[in-house]
Design a protein around this motif. Structure first.
Motif, PDB file in Angstrom:
ATOM      1  N   SER A   1       0.861  -1.239   0.020  1.00  0.00           N
ATOM      2  CA  SER A   1      -0.026   0.044   0.116  1.00  0.00           C
ATOM      3  C   SER A   1       0.901   1.193  -0.061  1.00  0.00           C
ATOM      4  CB  SER A   1      -0.909  -0.055   1.283  1.00  0.00           C
ATOM      5  OG  SER A   1      -0.247   0.333   2.350  1.00  0.00           O
ATOM      6  N   GLY A   2       1.922   1.046   0.751  1.00  0.00           N
ATOM      7  CA  GLY A   2       2.854   2.218   0.702  1.00  0.00           C
ATOM      8  C   GLY A   2       2.464   3.596   1.691  1.00  0.00           C
ATOM      9  N   THR A   3       1.569   2.996   2.477  1.00  0.00           N
ATOM     10  CA  THR A   3       1.134   4.013   3.608  1.00  0.00           C
ATOM     11  C   THR A   3       1.057   3.612   4.971  1.00  0.00           C
ATOM     12  OG1 THR A   3      -1.111   3.455   3.305  1.00  0.00           O
ATOM     13  CG2 THR A   3      -0.471   5.128   1.786  1.00  0.00           C
ATOM     14  N   ARG A   4       1.336   4.514   5.841  1.00  0.00           N
ATOM     15  CA  ARG A   4       1.259   4.293   7.374  1.00  0.00           C
ATOM     16  C   ARG A   4       2.428   3.048   7.899  1.00  0.00           C
ATOM     17  NH1 ARG A   4      -4.771   1.899   8.696  1.00  0.00           N
ATOM     18  NH2 ARG A   4      -3.517   1.695  10.815  1.00  0.00           N
ATOM     19  N   PHE A   5       2.929   2.541   7.081  1.00  0.00           N
ATOM     20  CA  PHE A   5       4.377   1.781   7.725  1.00  0.00           C
ATOM     21  C   PHE A   5       5.277   2.690   8.302  1.00  0.00           C
ATOM     22  CE2 PHE A   5       8.340  -0.597   6.460  1.00  0.00           C
ATOM     23  CZ  PHE A   5       8.102  -1.223   7.610  1.00  0.00           C
ATOM     24  N   GLY A   6       5.463   2.163   9.535  1.00  0.00           N
ATOM     25  CA  GLY A   6       6.769   3.331  10.296  1.00  0.00           C
ATOM     26  C   GLY A   6       5.914   4.046  11.190  1.00  0.00           C
ATOM     27  N   MET A   7       4.844   3.611  11.899  1.00  0.00           N
ATOM     28  CA  MET A   7       4.320   4.646  12.958  1.00  0.00           C
ATOM     29  C   MET A   7       5.180   4.628  14.100  1.00  0.00           C
ATOM     30  SD  MET A   7       1.589   5.436  11.218  1.00  0.00           S
ATOM     31  CE  MET A   7       0.741   4.867   9.921  1.00  0.00           C
ATOM     32  N   ASP A   8       4.810   5.523  14.886  1.00  0.00           N
ATOM     33  CA  ASP A   8       5.746   5.621  16.195  1.00  0.00           C
ATOM     34  C   ASP A   8       5.312   4.359  17.023  1.00  0.00           C
ATOM     35  OD1 ASP A   8       3.563   6.537  17.758  1.00  0.00           O
ATOM     36  OD2 ASP A   8       3.884   8.409  16.690  1.00  0.00           O
TER      37      ASP A   8
ATOM     38  N   PHE B   1       4.739  -5.003  13.903  1.00  0.00           N
ATOM     39  CA  PHE B   1       5.078  -4.595  12.780  1.00  0.00           C
ATOM     40  C   PHE B   1       4.853  -3.173  12.355  1.00  0.00           C
ATOM     41  CE2 PHE B   1       3.463  -3.584   8.187  1.00  0.00           C
ATOM     42  CZ  PHE B   1       4.640  -3.703   7.548  1.00  0.00           C
ATOM     43  N   LEU B   2       3.470  -2.556  12.554  1.00  0.00           N
ATOM     44  CA  LEU B   2       3.230  -1.175  12.415  1.00  0.00           C
ATOM     45  C   LEU B   2       4.274  -0.232  13.046  1.00  0.00           C
ATOM     46  CD1 LEU B   2      -0.842  -1.443  12.150  1.00  0.00           C
ATOM     47  CD2 LEU B   2       0.923  -1.335  10.086  1.00  0.00           C
TER      48      LEU B   2
ATOM     49  N   ASP C   1      13.620  -7.878   8.263  1.00  0.00           N
ATOM     50  CA  ASP C   1      12.875  -9.089   8.591  1.00  0.00           C
ATOM     51  C   ASP C   1      11.561  -8.849   9.164  1.00  0.00           C
ATOM     52  OD1 ASP C   1      15.113 -10.706   7.790  1.00  0.00           O
ATOM     53  OD2 ASP C   1      16.240 -10.725   9.795  1.00  0.00           O
ATOM     54  N   VAL C   2      10.857  -8.283   8.546  1.00  0.00           N
ATOM     55  CA  VAL C   2       9.442  -7.857   9.112  1.00  0.00           C
ATOM     56  C   VAL C   2       8.334  -9.008   9.211  1.00  0.00           C
ATOM     57  CG1 VAL C   2       9.965  -5.533   8.106  1.00  0.00           C
ATOM     58  CG2 VAL C   2       8.796  -7.118   6.570  1.00  0.00           C
ATOM     59  N   PHE C   3       8.578 -10.049   8.085  1.00  0.00           N
ATOM     60  CA  PHE C   3       7.597 -11.252   8.120  1.00  0.00           C
ATOM     61  C   PHE C   3       7.901 -12.121   9.436  1.00  0.00           C
ATOM     62  CE2 PHE C   3       7.819  -9.824   3.746  1.00  0.00           C
ATOM     63  CZ  PHE C   3       6.332  -9.835   3.524  1.00  0.00           C
TER      64      PHE C   3
ATOM     65  N   ALA D   1      -7.064 -16.127  18.238  1.00  0.00           N
ATOM     66  CA  ALA D   1      -6.587 -16.104  17.065  1.00  0.00           C
ATOM     67  C   ALA D   1      -6.553 -14.500  16.619  1.00  0.00           C
ATOM     68  CB  ALA D   1      -7.493 -16.793  15.842  1.00  0.00           C
ATOM     69  N   THR D   2      -7.810 -13.743  16.806  1.00  0.00           N
ATOM     70  CA  THR D   2      -7.545 -12.532  16.624  1.00  0.00           C
ATOM     71  C   THR D   2      -6.586 -11.659  17.459  1.00  0.00           C
ATOM     72  OG1 THR D   2      -9.879 -12.364  16.285  1.00  0.00           O
ATOM     73  CG2 THR D   2      -8.808 -10.174  16.669  1.00  0.00           C
ATOM     74  N   LYS D   3      -6.405 -11.987  18.851  1.00  0.00           N
ATOM     75  CA  LYS D   3      -5.532 -11.303  19.762  1.00  0.00           C
ATOM     76  C   LYS D   3      -4.128 -11.601  19.027  1.00  0.00           C
ATOM     77  CE  LYS D   3      -3.608 -11.474  24.531  1.00  0.00           C
ATOM     78  NZ  LYS D   3      -3.903 -12.076  25.773  1.00  0.00           N
ATOM     79  N   TYR D   4      -3.593 -13.046  18.818  1.00  0.00           N
ATOM     80  CA  TYR D   4      -2.436 -13.401  18.163  1.00  0.00           C
ATOM     81  C   TYR D   4      -1.853 -12.351  16.909  1.00  0.00           C
ATOM     82  CZ  TYR D   4       1.265 -16.675  16.411  1.00  0.00           C
ATOM     83  OH  TYR D   4       2.369 -17.149  15.969  1.00  0.00           O
ATOM     84  N   VAL D   5      -2.852 -12.412  15.887  1.00  0.00           N
ATOM     85  CA  VAL D   5      -2.608 -12.011  14.962  1.00  0.00           C
ATOM     86  C   VAL D   5      -2.529 -10.268  15.178  1.00  0.00           C
ATOM     87  CG1 VAL D   5      -3.563 -10.805  12.555  1.00  0.00           C
ATOM     88  CG2 VAL D   5      -3.640 -13.448  13.280  1.00  0.00           C
ATOM     89  N   SER D   6      -3.398  -9.633  15.988  1.00  0.00           N
ATOM     90  CA  SER D   6      -3.324  -8.409  16.182  1.00  0.00           C
ATOM     91  C   SER D   6      -1.996  -7.898  17.041  1.00  0.00           C
ATOM     92  CB  SER D   6      -4.396  -7.968  17.201  1.00  0.00           C
ATOM     93  OG  SER D   6      -5.947  -8.201  16.622  1.00  0.00           O
ATOM     94  N   GLU D   7      -1.465  -8.532  18.020  1.00  0.00           N
ATOM     95  CA  GLU D   7      -0.202  -8.358  18.604  1.00  0.00           C
ATOM     96  C   GLU D   7       0.928  -8.275  17.487  1.00  0.00           C
ATOM     97  OE1 GLU D   7       0.049 -11.361  21.275  1.00  0.00           O
ATOM     98  OE2 GLU D   7      -1.189 -10.163  22.962  1.00  0.00           O
ATOM     99  N   ARG D   8       1.167  -9.223  16.694  1.00  0.00           N
ATOM    100  CA  ARG D   8       2.150  -9.410  15.751  1.00  0.00           C
ATOM    101  C   ARG D   8       1.852  -8.137  14.671  1.00  0.00           C
ATOM    102  NH1 ARG D   8       1.736 -13.380  18.562  1.00  0.00           N
ATOM    103  NH2 ARG D   8       3.356 -14.850  18.965  1.00  0.00           N
ATOM    104  N   TYR D   9       0.814  -8.015  14.245  1.00  0.00           N
ATOM    105  CA  TYR D   9       0.622  -6.842  13.068  1.00  0.00           C
ATOM    106  C   TYR D   9       0.840  -5.687  13.773  1.00  0.00           C
ATOM    107  CZ  TYR D   9      -1.700  -4.220   9.603  1.00  0.00           C
ATOM    108  OH  TYR D   9      -2.100  -3.774   8.265  1.00  0.00           O
TER     109      TYR D   9
END
Length: 845
Positions: free
Chosen positions: A554-561, A609-610, A618-620, A598-606
């Motif tokens: 998407s090219g946006t939002r990545f690299g928030m504080d 990353f943000l 190694d963002v993945f 499942a939602t909690k697991y994904v949310s924490e890791r996502y």
């Protein structure tokens, strides 16, 4: 956006791309950096001779000529061995005018003197059928024409009214046998394989082949009438004036003739020696060294698929994969009762289905038996799926009856007990696996097996015949007999293949002599839990990585504080992605707690990353291997050392190739041959060796390293020799045509006083298309003159399917067309959309 893209590609700073061919390798190194005008920093082409030789007759293996020459030498040598052995027997029985010393001078090599072929006058006369020394064959002396064939003696020797001739002159018997040793016919014994048997039934019997030889069928009527092959050939020659040479004869016919000669001449006691010298064939050198290595045990060879233990192993792997379940679940029974009932069903209804005379049968026969007792197959197998039946085990049951398991010690072998019989089923299989004709006793492999069955196994005559005729399946499995013995007990308990593999070597992982049933039960339950949890974790990691990938693209939002928190849009994206990965049905069937976790697991890791910086690597997310999960649990539960992980077998993760070679702080590729040595294609192997050499060189000079991304382009298939020959012929034809077109350009230059370059590919293509179009424009119908072809002012290339649509600039999409029509009328239209083409179509309609 530039920095984001640059960051995304930082993980692979270099990309090494290879295009593999049968005699060339194209390669390029790309520096993935959008700031560079030219990202290709190095490239090249490596050419080499392909892994096959070529001559006027076509392609053939490079070692073919050497192999054929060696085969001829060995055939000559084998013929000498037969002659030497027969001559020794004939000398000892006064049937040949040679001495042992003369024979030894020919057959034994000595440093002080070379081998010497017997040159005595009597021996030369003997070879010429001149037994009285008058300088000519003894046809007239015996009352026949001097123009008779030498085959006359083979007629007389089996004529009981002529016995006195041979009693008086036994040298004639020896000379006839010496004629037989020189040509002994095509092998049609019990130990030839199916391919040779098919050849026997076609070419050998009917005739033909490369030499155009006459088949055996031609001589069979004469054999029925005259009993021996020699007599049949003699009468065939006289009656039909046909050639005796250049025809197929069976070795069994020679053997029958030798038996008849021994019977008529009263030398039956010598038959075994004659058989050993003339009929017996030295067995081929064993191919044991070429058998692949076991998948799990690197120091053991793979098991033959004909082995009874492998047949049992293969059968239970298939049965356990069927997922057999009751049609109606009986809630009144405990889980233990259900399991016991299922085991009984498998043993009494399913397992016996594999004892069939045919090599395979349809799965529907198992399904019918299960339906009768209220069970069904839940695995997704078509009903017409072919199932491989028992082969050797079926023969054992046919020979020994219903009590075959006790009589052959089969149960003892399965349970790992010492054998109680003198010959158990493994011994019987080994007899057939290593069978061969016995030169010393004169027995064929069939005769030996039949006699063994009568004398040692005390079988009836009919059963002994069946035992002697057993033919084993050819081929090898992926596991050794030792590994199969470890896996099989768990398969027979009902464990699926993957679970059985994990438990097969568990005793070594735990460092104990024997694994108890309690440990097996506990371990199997935990492995199932870990496998289920691992499957769930992989889906969650996949969900996270897909969200990360979407964010990167998407090219946006990545690299928030670091204080950033997920908003409603993020949560909506997470939920939508979870549904996509799990599937709507599976996601809705999860309980509330499962969906929440499942939602909690994904949310924490996502979120993690943000909050990362743009420069982070190694963002993945990476998933731990299932193998490591299981061993971690074993280590924690049983306290085993870390090094014991090497003993834990994994059903799918095995090392195919040897590890990299470390030198001067760098890792280099080893041999491209797999550990199993099961890859035999010489053409592909040569390409792989060249790839190894290229990559190791680039590593050594620092052009590529372990962080370089490798992209390989390979062909979908390896063309066979016929297709490669056809392509080569087509290329030669095109080259000849191009030479003609070049001469045409020279003609144009002479006639029109022009200076077109005869080597210009575009001009050659124009001439080619002009010829193919019958020298006219297919759109306007105008004839294109020779002087106008090369001049781009009036006629030029035209794309049948516009280049803007097809991006196809090959000749198959080009024509020579009127330049004005192409630019002003056709443009980007397809041919059928052109105005004059529509008009023509309507008129024709």
């Amino acid at each position: 956006m530039y920095y984001l893209l640059n960051h995304r590609n930082k993980k692979y700073g270099k990309s090494f791309r290879i295009d593999l061919g049968t005699n060339s390798i194209g390669w390029a190194i790309r520096e993935i950096n959008n700031g560079l005008d030219n990202q290709i920093i190095d490239k090249g082409v490596m050419t080499f001779d392909k892994g096959v030789a070529e001559d006027k007759s076509g392609e053939h293996p490079m070692v073919q000529k050497r192999t054929e020459s060696r085969g001829k030498r060995r055939n000559y040598q084998a013929e000498k061995y037969r002659k030497w052995e027969l001559l020794q027997c004939l000398i000892e029985n006064q049937m040949c005018p040679l001495t042992i010393d003369e024979l030894n001078e020919w057959r034994y090599y000595r440093k002080e003197a070379s081998r010497k072929y017997p040159q005595s006058e009597k021996f030369i006369q003997w070879l010429r059928f001149d037994f009285d020394g008058d300088g000519k064959p003894d046809f007239e002396r015996l009352g026949y024409s001097k123009h008779e064939s030498h085959y006359l003696f083979r007629v007389l020797i089996v004529d009981e009214s002529k016995i006195q001739i041979f009693k008086n002159e036994p040298h004639i018997i020896g000379r006839i046998l010496y004629q037989l040793v020189q040509r002994r016919g095509y092998n049609d014994s019990q130990n030839i394989n199916d391919t040779e048997r098919d050849e026997l039934s076609k070419t050998i019997m009917k005739g033909g082949g490369d030499s155009g030889a006459i088949g055996v069928d031609n001589i069979l009527p004469y054999l029925d009438k005259y009993k021996t092959l020699g007599s049949a050939l003699y009468h065939l020659q006289n009656e039909q004036n046909a050639r005796i040479r250049k025809r197929y004869n069976l070795r069994s016919h020679y053997e029958s003739e030798i038996k008849e000669i021994c019977r008529v001449q009263g030398v039956d006691h010598l038959f075994k020696k004659f058989w050993g010298a003339i009929i017996w064939q030295r067995p081929l050198r064993g191919q044991k060294g070429l058998v692949g290595i076991c998948t799990f045990e690197n120091n053991k060879r793979r098991c033959p698929i004909s082995h009874p233990l492998y047949e049992e192993y293969r059968t239970w792997v298939f049965i356990n994969n069927l997922k057999i379940m009751p049609i109606d679940d009986d809630t009144s029974k405990t889980e233990e009762q259900k399991q016991q009932e299922l085991k009984t069903i498998l043993a009494e209804k399913v397992y016996p289905q594999f004892f069939k005379a045919a090599s395979d049968f349809k799965l529907s026969s198992i399904a019918k038996e299960l339906k009768k007792v209220g069970y069904e197959i839940t695995a997704r197998f078509p009903e017409d799926t072919k199932v491989i039946s028992f082969s050797f085990l079926y023969k054992m049951k046919e020979i020994f009856g219903d009590e075959w398991t006790d009589k052959t010690g089969w149960n003892d072998l399965l349970n790992g007990k010492s054998k109680t019989q003198k010959y158990n089923i493994e011994d019987l299989w080994h007899l057939h696996f290593t069978k061969s004709d016995n030169k010393e006793t004169g027995e064929t492999d069939f005769d030996f097996l039949r006699r063994f069955a009568l004398e040692k196994l005390h079988l009836a005559e009919i059963k002994a015949e069946i035992f002697g005729k057993i033919r084993l399946q050819q081929g090898y499995a992926t596991l050794s007999i030792s590994a199969i013995k470890k896996v099989l007990p768990y398969l027979r308990q009902g464990f699926i293949y993957s679970e059985a593999i994990y438990m097969a070597n568990l005793h070594k992982v735990l460092g104990i002599n024997k694994v108890t049933e309690q440990i097996v039960g506990h371990f199997s339950q935990e492995v199932r839990k870990i496998t289920k949890q691992f499957s769930l974790e992989r889906k969650l990691i996949q969900t996270t990585n897909e969200l990360i990938n979407d964010q990167l693209n998407s090219g946006t939002r990545f690299g928030m504080d670091s204080s950033y928190k997920l908003d409603d849009d993020d949560r909506k994206d997470i939920e939508q992605k979870l549904i996509e990965v799990f599937g709507k049905y599976s996601w809705e069937n999860l309980n509330d707690e499962g969906r929440k976790n499942a939602t909690k697991y994904v949310s924490e890791r996502y979120l993690k990353f943000l909050r990362k910086r743009i420069s982070d690597k190694d963002v993945f997310e990476k998933a731990e291997r299932l193998h490591d999960h299981i061993f971690s649990w074993i280590k924690e539960t049983y306290g085993v050392s870390e090094e014991n992980i090497k003993y834990l077998w994994h059903p799918s993760e095995q090392e195919t190739y040897l590890p990299a070679i470390k030198k001067d702080g760098k890792e280099f590729l080893g041999s491209p041959e797999p550990i199993s040595k099961g890859f035999k294609n010489p053409m592909a192997l040569k390409t792989l060796h060249k790839v190894k050499k290229l990559i190791n060189y680039l590593i050594s000079i620092g052009k590529i390293d372990s962080d370089t991304r490798v992209v390989i382009e390979i062909a979908r298939e390896l063309n066979n020799a016929n297709k490669r020959k056809a392509i080569e012929r087509w290329q030669r034809q095109r080259e000849k045509e191009n030479d003609l077109y070049k001469k045409r350009i020279e003609e144009i230059n002479e006639d029109c006083k022009t200076r077109f370059n005869r080597e210009d590919k575009n001009l050659i293509d124009k001439i080619r298309l002009w010829e193919e179009q019958n020298k006219m424009c297919i759109y306007t119908g105008k004839t294109i003159n020779l002087s106008e072809v090369l001049n781009g002012a009036k006629y030029d290339f035209e794309h049948t399917i516009p280049a803007s649509m097809s991006f196809d600039n090959e000749l198959k999409n080009l024509t020579i067309a009127d330049k004005k029509y192409n630019q002003q009328i056709k443009g980007k239209l397809l041919p059928y959309e052109c105005p004059n083409m529509i008009k023509t179509t309507r008129t024709m309609g």
